[in-house]
Design a protein around this motif. Sequence first.
Motif, PDB file in Angstrom:
ATOM      1  N   ARG A  48       0.819  -1.218   0.000  1.00 11.61           N
ATOM      2  CA  ARG A  48       0.000   0.000   0.000  1.00 11.61           C
ATOM      3  C   ARG A  48       0.849   1.264   0.000  1.00 11.61           C
ATOM      4  NH1 ARG A  48      -4.439  -0.011   4.535  1.00 11.61           N
ATOM      5  NH2 ARG A  48      -4.904   1.968   3.478  1.00 11.61           N
ATOM      6  N   THR A  59       0.745   3.176  -3.192  1.00 11.76           N
ATOM      7  CA  THR A  59      -0.493   3.847  -3.615  1.00 11.76           C
ATOM      8  C   THR A  59      -0.904   4.879  -2.561  1.00 11.76           C
ATOM      9  OG1 THR A  59      -1.741   1.992  -2.647  1.00 11.76           O
ATOM     10  CG2 THR A  59      -1.292   1.915  -5.012  1.00 11.76           C
ATOM     11  N   ASP A  60      -1.582   4.421  -1.519  1.00 13.15           N
ATOM     12  CA  ASP A  60      -2.045   5.336  -0.470  1.00 13.15           C
ATOM     13  C   ASP A  60      -0.885   6.018   0.252  1.00 13.15           C
ATOM     14  OD1 ASP A  60      -4.479   4.306  -1.183  1.00 13.15           O
ATOM     15  OD2 ASP A  60      -4.613   2.954   0.529  1.00 13.15           O
ATOM     16  N   ASP A  89       0.339   9.444  -1.114  1.00 14.66           N
ATOM     17  CA  ASP A  89      -0.498  10.589  -0.744  1.00 14.66           C
ATOM     18  C   ASP A  89      -0.140  11.105   0.645  1.00 14.66           C
ATOM     19  OD1 ASP A  89      -1.916  10.494  -3.138  1.00 14.66           O
ATOM     20  OD2 ASP A  89      -3.355   9.041  -2.345  1.00 14.66           O
ATOM     21  N   ARG A 130       5.482  12.618  -6.662  1.00 15.51           N
ATOM     22  CA  ARG A 130       4.882  11.298  -6.912  1.00 15.51           C
ATOM     23  C   ARG A 130       5.697  10.496  -7.932  1.00 15.51           C
ATOM     24  NH1 ARG A 130      -0.010   9.240  -5.922  1.00 15.51           N
ATOM     25  NH2 ARG A 130      -0.762  11.267  -5.213  1.00 15.51           N
ATOM     26  N   ASP A 189       7.530   6.935  -7.107  1.00 14.76           N
ATOM     27  CA  ASP A 189       7.195   5.773  -7.942  1.00 14.76           C
ATOM     28  C   ASP A 189       8.452   5.139  -8.509  1.00 14.76           C
ATOM     29  OD1 ASP A 189       4.466   5.686  -7.624  1.00 14.76           O
ATOM     30  OD2 ASP A 189       4.035   6.992  -9.325  1.00 14.76           O
TER      31      ASP A 189
END
Length: 286
Positions: free
Chosen positions: A166, A169-170, A173, A194, A198
Motif C-alpha cells: 500500500r 499507492t495510499d 499521498d 509522486r 514511484d
Amino acid sequence: MRGASRAAETKVPRSTTRRAGRLLASRDPVTWPTFAKVSSRGTVPARVQIRPYWVRQRRNKNRREGTSMVDRFTDPLFTPTEVAQYLRIPQPTVYNWLGEGDTEHALVHKVAGQTRGHASVPFIALVEAYVLRALRELQLKKSQIRAAAEDVRREFNTPYALASKRIATDGIDIFIHHVDDDLVRAGDQQRPMREIIDEHLRYISWDASKDGFATQLRLRQFPDIAPVIIDPRFGWGAPIVERTKVPVRAVIDLFSAGESIDTVADEYGLTHDEVEAICQVALRAA
C-alpha cells in the motif's frame, strides 16, 4: 568442509569448480557475506566460514516442519554496516533509524538482543530503510520523515507499513501531505514528488496478497544489464545476480583474485557485460 582449515589448500578437479563455486557461499554475520573463491585453476582456499549457529538451527527446524527458510520479519540477516553499504546510506543515519540508544523512537525495525556489530536487521527492515532513503533523497527534514512514517503506520494499522504494498499507492499521498511543495528538484530540473517516489518503489517486489509485504529488493546502483537483488530466500539475504542467483560477492572476489572477466563469466554462467557491469559498480564503491 569443517576440516578445510586444517589444510593450506585443497585441490579440486577442474570439472567440479563451477559446481563448487555455487555451493560454497557462506554467511558472515559481521562483515559483507564472504565466499570461498574458486578459480579456473581448480583450487579452493583453506578458510571456509561456517554459517552462524542460529542459521543452522533454523535451517534444521525448517526442514523438519516444512516451512520457508527465512522469516522476513524476525530473522536478523544484515548488520547496520551492510544496510548502509547495500542502500548507499551514511552509517550514522542507519544507526539513527534503528533507534540506537533510543529504541522507543526507532524508524526501522531490528531484532532485539543482538550483539553490536552482528546481524540485527531483518529483510523487512531493510526495505523500510530503503523507503526512508527515498524520502531522504526528496530532501525531507528528519522531523518530516518521522512524521510521515508514523502517519503511514497509523493509517495502515501495521508497524510494518513502510514495507507494505500500500506504500506504493495510499502511502504516496501521505508522504506528499508532509512536504511544502509537490515539486522536488532532481538534478537540473523540477519533478513531481509522486513520480520520483514511484521510481524508487518500482525496485521493490511484493507478495500477492492485497496488503502484501515486500519479498524482494533490487539494488538501484546496479544497471539494467546486470540486475542485482536481495531476496531472503537465496543466500541468506546476500546480494545475488537476479538471472542466475549467483552471489555478487563471489563474482567480485574471483575477479579481484586476478581472473579475467571472460573467465569469471564462464565460471558463473554470466555474460561478459554482466560481469563487467557488476565489477564496475564494486570498483566505484571501493
